[in-house]
Design a protein around this motif. Structure first.
Motif, PDB file in Angstrom:
ATOM      1  N   LYS A  16     -13.196   6.106  -5.046  1.00 19.58           N
ATOM      2  CA  LYS A  16     -12.489   5.159  -5.906  1.00 19.58           C
ATOM      3  C   LYS A  16     -11.217   5.773  -6.487  1.00 19.58           C
ATOM      4  N   SER A  18      -6.756   4.356  -6.915  1.00 19.73           N
ATOM      5  CA  SER A  18      -5.772   3.343  -6.542  1.00 19.73           C
ATOM      6  C   SER A  18      -4.370   3.841  -6.861  1.00 19.73           C
ATOM      7  N   GLY A  19      -3.387   3.134  -6.320  1.00 24.62           N
ATOM      8  CA  GLY A  19      -2.002   3.514  -6.553  1.00 24.62           C
ATOM      9  C   GLY A  19      -1.622   4.757  -5.772  1.00 24.62           C
ATOM     10  N   ARG A  22      -3.662   8.108  -5.643  1.00 21.15           N
ATOM     11  CA  ARG A  22      -4.903   8.308  -4.883  1.00 21.15           C
ATOM     12  C   ARG A  22      -4.732   9.332  -3.767  1.00 21.15           C
ATOM     13  N   ARG A  27     -10.956  12.222  -1.462  1.00 19.42           N
ATOM     14  CA  ARG A  27     -11.839  11.080  -1.231  1.00 19.42           C
ATOM     15  C   ARG A  27     -12.597  11.341   0.068  1.00 19.42           C
ATOM     16  N   LYS A  53     -12.980  -4.933  -2.027  1.00 20.87           N
ATOM     17  CA  LYS A  53     -11.583  -4.500  -2.172  1.00 20.87           C
ATOM     18  C   LYS A  53     -11.445  -3.000  -1.949  1.00 20.87           C
ATOM     19  N   LEU A  54     -12.373  -2.241  -2.529  1.00 25.10           N
ATOM     20  CA  LEU A  54     -12.340  -0.791  -2.335  1.00 25.10           C
ATOM     21  C   LEU A  54     -12.554  -0.457  -0.864  1.00 25.10           C
ATOM     22  N   ARG A  57      -9.386  -1.025   1.029  1.00 32.29           N
ATOM     23  CA  ARG A  57      -8.386  -0.004   0.718  1.00 32.29           C
ATOM     24  C   ARG A  57      -8.687   1.291   1.459  1.00 32.29           C
ATOM     25  N   ASP A  61      -6.500   3.179   4.308  1.00 25.47           N
ATOM     26  CA  ASP A  61      -6.035   4.563   4.150  1.00 25.47           C
ATOM     27  C   ASP A  61      -6.498   5.437   5.311  1.00 25.47           C
TER      28      ASP A  61
END
Length: 231
Positions: A16, A18-19, A22, A27, A53-54, A57, A61
């Motif tokens: 987790k 964002s922006g 991250r 991660r 949503k995660l 994302r 990525d």
């Protein structure tokens, strides 16, 4: 050459972020695909629909850091992610319906993400060969915020491949049996079988052992050796 396929849960905590910031965080789901010596052809990302949503994302990525990696998202709706029975059943159903092809694909089962219950279930399914692959464990770098992917280790649960380890276990078992026999070799099949059974209980269990037999059969001496072996 076999394709490399990673199967793992979305990390609702570790993944987790964002922006732009991250990219400075470690991660685990993304880091797997950042190792130059680990080319991931496909990533099977398991997620709870509540974290869609995660999941999107992280999938995006992964594609960004590893364009050659195909990401497939699988929704596993779990009412209670800490309920062992529910999680195991969901993963078992996933494994039963997944088109595994070990002849052409190499599977890495990611156990760094997901709840502890999910990690245990993934381990058990891999050990039972319901998921015919190796466990994948990823580790963060010493400094989480330096953008480094950390390290990884692939663990094969097929102990038969570890000849040295198997030989060591065999030697220890033989040494324990020899100790119980007071170092005296014998071809008496019945006696050897009894000693092997005692050795299994004495070494691997704390259960009490009751020795019976006529006077002079050697019960006291054997009891002393069992006591020493269990210490």
């Amino acid at each position: 050459m076999s394709k490399t396929v990673v199967i793992g849960f979305l990390g609702t905590t570790l993944d987790k972020a964002s922006g732009p910031e991250r990219w400075n965080r470690w991660r685990p789901s993304v880091s797997v695909c950042q190792h130059p010596d680990l080319l991931v052809d496909r990533y099977e990302l398991l997620r709870d629909p509540a974290h869609s949503k995660l999941g999107e994302r992280i999938a995006g990525d992964i594609r960004q850091v590893s364009p050659e990696t195909e990401v497939r998202i699988h929704d596993l709706a779990l009412a209670d992610p800490w309920d062992f029975g529910e999680v195991y059943a969901a993963l078992h159903d996933f494994a039963a319906n997944y088109p595994f092809d070990p002849d052409t694909e190499d599977y890495l089962i990611q156990i760094t993400t997901g709840t502890h219950v999910a990690q245990i279930c993934m381990f058990l399914l891999t050990e039972a060969r319901q998921m015919p692959g190796r466990l994948l464990q990823v580790t963060p770098p010493k400094r989480w915020r330096d953008g480094h992917p950390g390290s990884y280790a692939a663990i094969d649960l097929d102990l038969s491949k570890y000849d040295q380890l198997a030989a060591r276990f065999q030697r220890e078992s033989e040494d324990a049996a020899s100790f119980l026999k007071a170092g005296v070799a014998t071809r008496d099949a019945g006696f050897n079988r009894m000693i092997d059974e005692i050795e299994q209980v004495a070494v691997r269990s704390d259960a009490p052992i009751l020795l019976t037999g006529p006077t002079g059969a050697g019960k006291t001496q054997l009891a002393r050796r069992i006591f020493e072996l269990k210490k």
